[in-house]
Design a protein around this motif. Structure first.
Motif, PDB file in Angstrom:
ATOM      1  N   THR A 159     -18.589  10.370  -5.122  1.00 27.54           N
ATOM      2  CA  THR A 159     -18.396  10.938  -4.064  1.00 27.54           C
ATOM      3  C   THR A 159     -18.603  12.433  -3.865  1.00 27.54           C
ATOM      4  O   THR A 159     -19.189  13.162  -2.939  1.00 27.54           O
ATOM      5  CB  THR A 159     -16.943  10.767  -3.365  1.00 27.54           C
ATOM      6  OG1 THR A 159     -16.021  10.816  -4.312  1.00 27.54           O
ATOM      7  CG2 THR A 159     -17.012   9.448  -2.791  1.00 27.54           C
TER       8      THR A 159
ATOM      9  N   GLY B  43      -7.910  11.751  -2.442  1.00 29.03           N
ATOM     10  CA  GLY B  43      -8.235  13.109  -3.534  1.00 29.03           C
ATOM     11  C   GLY B  43      -9.139  14.083  -2.565  1.00 29.03           C
ATOM     12  O   GLY B  43      -9.581  15.027  -3.101  1.00 29.03           O
TER      13      GLY B  43
ATOM     14  N   ARG C  87       0.925   4.044  -2.988  1.00 34.15           N
ATOM     15  CA  ARG C  87       0.175   5.147  -2.560  1.00 34.15           C
ATOM     16  C   ARG C  87       1.433   6.379  -2.695  1.00 34.15           C
ATOM     17  O   ARG C  87       1.095   7.513  -3.310  1.00 34.15           O
ATOM     18  CB  ARG C  87      -0.270   4.978  -1.146  1.00 34.15           C
ATOM     19  CG  ARG C  87      -1.107   6.475  -0.786  1.00 34.15           C
ATOM     20  CD  ARG C  87      -1.951   6.432   0.286  1.00 34.15           C
ATOM     21  NE  ARG C  87      -2.092   7.615   0.585  1.00 34.15           N
ATOM     22  CZ  ARG C  87      -3.508   7.956   1.185  1.00 34.15           C
ATOM     23  NH1 ARG C  87      -4.527   7.394   0.925  1.00 34.15           N
ATOM     24  NH2 ARG C  87      -3.563   9.371   1.555  1.00 34.15           N
TER      25      ARG C  87
ATOM     26  N   ARG D 138     -12.936  -3.502   7.743  1.00 31.29           N
ATOM     27  CA  ARG D 138     -11.932  -3.810   8.011  1.00 31.29           C
ATOM     28  C   ARG D 138     -11.915  -5.217   8.748  1.00 31.29           C
ATOM     29  O   ARG D 138     -12.934  -5.503   9.095  1.00 31.29           O
ATOM     30  CB  ARG D 138     -11.056  -2.857   8.833  1.00 31.29           C
ATOM     31  CG  ARG D 138     -11.002  -1.524   8.493  1.00 31.29           C
ATOM     32  CD  ARG D 138     -10.022  -1.243   7.603  1.00 31.29           C
ATOM     33  NE  ARG D 138      -9.602   0.161   7.399  1.00 31.29           N
ATOM     34  CZ  ARG D 138      -9.981   1.116   6.524  1.00 31.29           C
ATOM     35  NH1 ARG D 138     -10.933   0.513   5.669  1.00 31.29           N
ATOM     36  NH2 ARG D 138      -9.766   2.364   6.550  1.00 31.29           N
TER      37      ARG D 138
ATOM     38  N   HIS E  79      -5.389   4.847   4.949  1.00 22.61           N
ATOM     39  CA  HIS E  79      -6.344   4.938   3.479  1.00 22.61           C
ATOM     40  C   HIS E  79      -7.155   6.284   3.533  1.00 22.61           C
ATOM     41  O   HIS E  79      -7.945   6.536   2.727  1.00 22.61           O
ATOM     42  CB  HIS E  79      -7.005   3.774   3.712  1.00 22.61           C
ATOM     43  CG  HIS E  79      -6.589   2.362   3.326  1.00 22.61           C
ATOM     44  ND1 HIS E  79      -6.257   2.013   2.139  1.00 22.61           N
ATOM     45  CD2 HIS E  79      -5.966   1.609   4.251  1.00 22.61           C
ATOM     46  CE1 HIS E  79      -5.681   0.721   2.336  1.00 22.61           C
ATOM     47  NE2 HIS E  79      -5.408   0.416   3.594  1.00 22.61           N
TER      48      HIS E  79
ATOM     49  N   SER F 293     -21.491  15.182  -2.680  1.00 16.31           N
ATOM     50  CA  SER F 293     -21.276  16.557  -1.724  1.00 16.31           C
ATOM     51  C   SER F 293     -21.770  17.588  -2.261  1.00 16.31           C
ATOM     52  O   SER F 293     -22.406  18.370  -1.584  1.00 16.31           O
ATOM     53  CB  SER F 293     -19.912  16.282  -1.276  1.00 16.31           C
ATOM     54  OG  SER F 293     -19.437  15.102  -0.673  1.00 16.31           O
TER      55      SER F 293
ATOM     56  N   GLY G 109     -13.295   9.161  -7.224  1.00 11.62           N
ATOM     57  CA  GLY G 109     -13.442  10.731  -7.185  1.00 11.62           C
ATOM     58  C   GLY G 109     -14.620  11.196  -7.917  1.00 11.62           C
ATOM     59  O   GLY G 109     -14.782  12.743  -7.885  1.00 11.62           O
TER      60      GLY G 109
ATOM     61  N   ILE H 122     -12.176  14.507 -13.052  1.00  9.88           N
ATOM     62  CA  ILE H 122     -11.530  13.425 -13.062  1.00  9.88           C
ATOM     63  C   ILE H 122     -10.647  13.097 -14.450  1.00  9.88           C
ATOM     64  O   ILE H 122      -9.761  12.615 -14.535  1.00  9.88           O
ATOM     65  CB  ILE H 122     -12.348  12.101 -12.701  1.00  9.88           C
ATOM     66  CG1 ILE H 122     -12.815  12.362 -11.325  1.00  9.88           C
ATOM     67  CG2 ILE H 122     -11.662  10.912 -12.868  1.00  9.88           C
ATOM     68  CD1 ILE H 122     -11.861  12.296 -10.020  1.00  9.88           C
TER      69      ILE H 122
ATOM     70  N   CYS I 178      -8.384   9.401   2.392  1.00  8.91           N
ATOM     71  CA  CYS I 178      -8.905   9.702   0.945  1.00  8.91           C
ATOM     72  C   CYS I 178      -7.464  10.509   0.234  1.00  8.91           C
ATOM     73  O   CYS I 178      -7.211  11.483   0.774  1.00  8.91           O
ATOM     74  CB  CYS I 178     -10.235  10.669   0.768  1.00  8.91           C
ATOM     75  SG  CYS I 178     -10.273  11.143  -0.799  1.00  8.91           S
TER      76      CYS I 178
ATOM     77  N   ALA J  49     -15.464  12.176   7.112  1.00  8.61           N
ATOM     78  CA  ALA J  49     -15.915  11.726   5.651  1.00  8.61           C
ATOM     79  C   ALA J  49     -14.828  11.232   4.812  1.00  8.61           C
ATOM     80  O   ALA J  49     -15.234  10.422   3.884  1.00  8.61           O
ATOM     81  CB  ALA J  49     -16.658  12.790   5.120  1.00  8.61           C
TER      82      ALA J  49
ATOM     83  N   TYR K  43     -18.814   6.005   8.848  1.00  6.60           N
ATOM     84  CA  TYR K  43     -18.483   7.178   8.827  1.00  6.60           C
ATOM     85  C   TYR K  43     -19.482   8.244   9.043  1.00  6.60           C
ATOM     86  O   TYR K  43     -19.309   9.054   9.469  1.00  6.60           O
ATOM     87  CB  TYR K  43     -17.654   7.592   7.443  1.00  6.60           C
ATOM     88  CG  TYR K  43     -16.674   6.622   7.354  1.00  6.60           C
ATOM     89  CD1 TYR K  43     -15.483   6.849   7.766  1.00  6.60           C
ATOM     90  CD2 TYR K  43     -16.472   5.786   6.105  1.00  6.60           C
ATOM     91  CE1 TYR K  43     -14.304   6.100   7.793  1.00  6.60           C
ATOM     92  CE2 TYR K  43     -15.316   5.036   5.807  1.00  6.60           C
ATOM     93  CZ  TYR K  43     -14.197   5.162   6.609  1.00  6.60           C
ATOM     94  OH  TYR K  43     -13.306   4.337   6.313  1.00  6.60           O
TER      95      TYR K  43
ATOM     96  N   HIS L 119       0.778  -1.245   0.078  1.00  5.11           N
ATOM     97  CA  HIS L 119       0.069   0.151   0.069  1.00  5.11           C
ATOM     98  C   HIS L 119       0.812   1.190  -0.054  1.00  5.11           C
ATOM     99  O   HIS L 119       0.512   2.127  -0.569  1.00  5.11           O
ATOM    100  CB  HIS L 119      -0.980   0.117   1.139  1.00  5.11           C
ATOM    101  CG  HIS L 119      -1.694   1.338   1.136  1.00  5.11           C
ATOM    102  ND1 HIS L 119      -1.496   2.324   2.109  1.00  5.11           N
ATOM    103  CD2 HIS L 119      -2.698   1.603   0.350  1.00  5.11           C
ATOM    104  CE1 HIS L 119      -2.264   3.134   1.887  1.00  5.11           C
ATOM    105  NE2 HIS L 119      -3.155   2.928   1.113  1.00  5.11           N
TER     106      HIS L 119
END
Ligand code: HEM
Length: 427
Positions: free
Chosen positions: A270, A378, A114, A318, A374, A274, A267, A166, A376, A368, A341, A110
């Protein structure tokens, strides 16, 4: 058998896995009850493996912070039924994950994957896109003005604007947008439970064939972009993925496709949700609209509050890698946990009057975007998109109101308005 004080009542457990509950207030009624009475309990809904339900902000934070102890890779990262899990494993030959992207990876992979794009998504780097994004936002506001005072905000603006952003960062030409949208919607299936049920009812071997065809499509599409960026690198994310190496080797096709796919999908809905939720709040609340018109300096606070209010990613899962204890509960190695969340973001212990939309809230810990390894990738881009849109819209908007009921997507994973009919006047 789970101890009676740990087990969540059956009706609440059923609500947690009912996509329709997320389309209205029922899920928040369940979360309020859980935070007050059993903030870390076990749900055993019919058709699902049992899972711990993490509803308090502080506990979501603790689980997310300790990603070595609470893994992503071992069990499904989103809520799936027993049948869904078995089908996925039949398709992949044992893995619970249909795609392998950042979300399904743990250490050490990861961190390496990342790190490839962390700098690209940094606040400084995404701010460099401000002029281009502003032109896209202005275009979207012009479309609203051209609609003549009434539109479905989701169809007219909320879906198209973030998708355009995006596509720009992936370097996909505008003309490919419909194809991109279809490909990424195919991979996750539609949000609607009926369609999901139709696919889930097919025999695993047919599902496997359908899935293989989607993957072949995605791999073909992004493979061509990958090959092009190797020859002609640009300033987009695609060029970074295409030319990246992990441990000295170019990243393989499966992981490259997963990378493109997670950026294209994570991306989009979500940010759309919002944005639409923020506009719905303005349309429903004339005092809020007046407050924003009088003090445009509140726009960053409005954006933060719209994201908290929407919390479009409702849950992620998880699994525990060791026996451990959390908030007085004994969690066993292999146990599955649901991070709620949307509950954390209405937690009375963290937010004063959490069920009020307040653009002037003092900076608080908005969960959020998740937290920890992990968190976000973006988040800065999402905030930038929303801020710029509001800066373009507000000065031109003289009134806005709902023009019919807000229809919400029914999903336990990502949701927001499906239709948002609004009436407005614009300069
Ligand atoms: C991960 C929320 C916008 C890319 C996540 C996670 C959440 C989230 C909750 C998972 C955190 C976890 O598992 O702990 C949101 C929200 C957004 C948004 C609420 C908009 C308001 C974006 C945008 C992009 C993006 C615009 C990229 C263009 C990603 C990626 C991951 C991710 C790549 C996976 C990160 C990892 O696993 O290391 N997001 N996101 N997101 N998001 Fe976002």
């Amino acid at each position: 058998m789970t101890a009676a004080n740990v087990r969540i009542p059956d009706d609440i457990a059923a609500t947690l896995v009912d996509p329709q509950a997320y389309a209205g207030d029922r899920i928040h009624d369940a979360y309020c009850w859980l935070r007050a009475n059993n903030p870390l309990g076990v749900a055993e809904p019919e058709g699902f493996d049992p899972f711990w339900v993490v509803t308090r902000h502080a506990d979501i934070f603790e689980v997310s912070r300790q990603n070595m102890l609470f893994h992503n890779g071992d069990r499904p990262t989103t809520l799936v039924s027993k049948v869904g899990d078995a089908n996925a494993r039949a398709i992949t030959g044992g893995s619970p994950h249909l795609v392998r992207s950042l979300v399904q990876m743990d250490e050490p992979d990861h961190r390496k994957y990342r790190a490839l794009t962390t700098a690209w998504f940094s606040p400084r780097n995404v701010r460099a896109l401000e002029d281009e994004i502003r032109a896209m936002a202005r275009n979207a506001v012009d479309r609203m003005a051209a609609a003549g005072g009434a539109c479905d905000f989701v169809a007219a603006v909320a879906l198209g604007y973030p998708l355009r952003v995006i596509m720009r960062i992936l370097g996909v030409p505008d003309s490919d947008e419909p194809r991109m949208l279809a490909l990424t919607q195919d991979i996750f299936g539609t949000q609607e439970p009926e369609k999901q049920a139709q696919v889930a009812a097919l025999p695993p071997e047919i599902q496997a064939q359908l899935f293989a065809a989607i993957i072949a499509d995605l791999t073909g599409y992004f493979g061509a972009i990958n090959a092009d960026r190797r020859r002609n690198p640009r300033d987009d994310v695609a060029s970074i993925i295409a030319n990246a190496t992990i441990d000295g080797q170019p990243i393989c096709e499966k992981e490259a496709t997963g990378y493109y796919t997670i950026i294209a999908t994570a991306g989009h809905d979500t940010t759309s949700s919002s944005l639409a939720t923020g506009i719905a709040a303005l349309a429903e609340n004339p005092a809020l609209f007046a407050q924003m018109k009088a003090a445009p300096g509140l726009i960053p606070g409005f954006v933060e509050e719209a994201i908290r209010w929407a919390t479009p990613v409702k849950t992620f899962m998880r699994s525990a890698t060791e026996d451990t204890e959390l908030a007085g509960r004994k969690i066993a190695k292999g146990d599955w946990l649901m991070l709620c969340y949307a509950s954390g973001n209405r937690d009375e212990a963290v937010f004063d009057q959490p069920f009020e939309f307040r653009p002037d809230r003092p900076a608080t810990k908005n969960i959020a975007f998740g937290y920890g390894a992990h968190l976000c990738l973006g988040q800065h881009l999402a905030r930038l998109e929303l801020r710029i849109f509001m800066e373009e819209l507000l000065p031109r908007l003289s009134s806005i109101a709902l023009d019919g009921p807000v229809d919400m997507i029914a999903s336990c994973f990502v949701n927001g308005p499906r239709h948002l009919p609004v009436r407005y006047s614009m300069a």
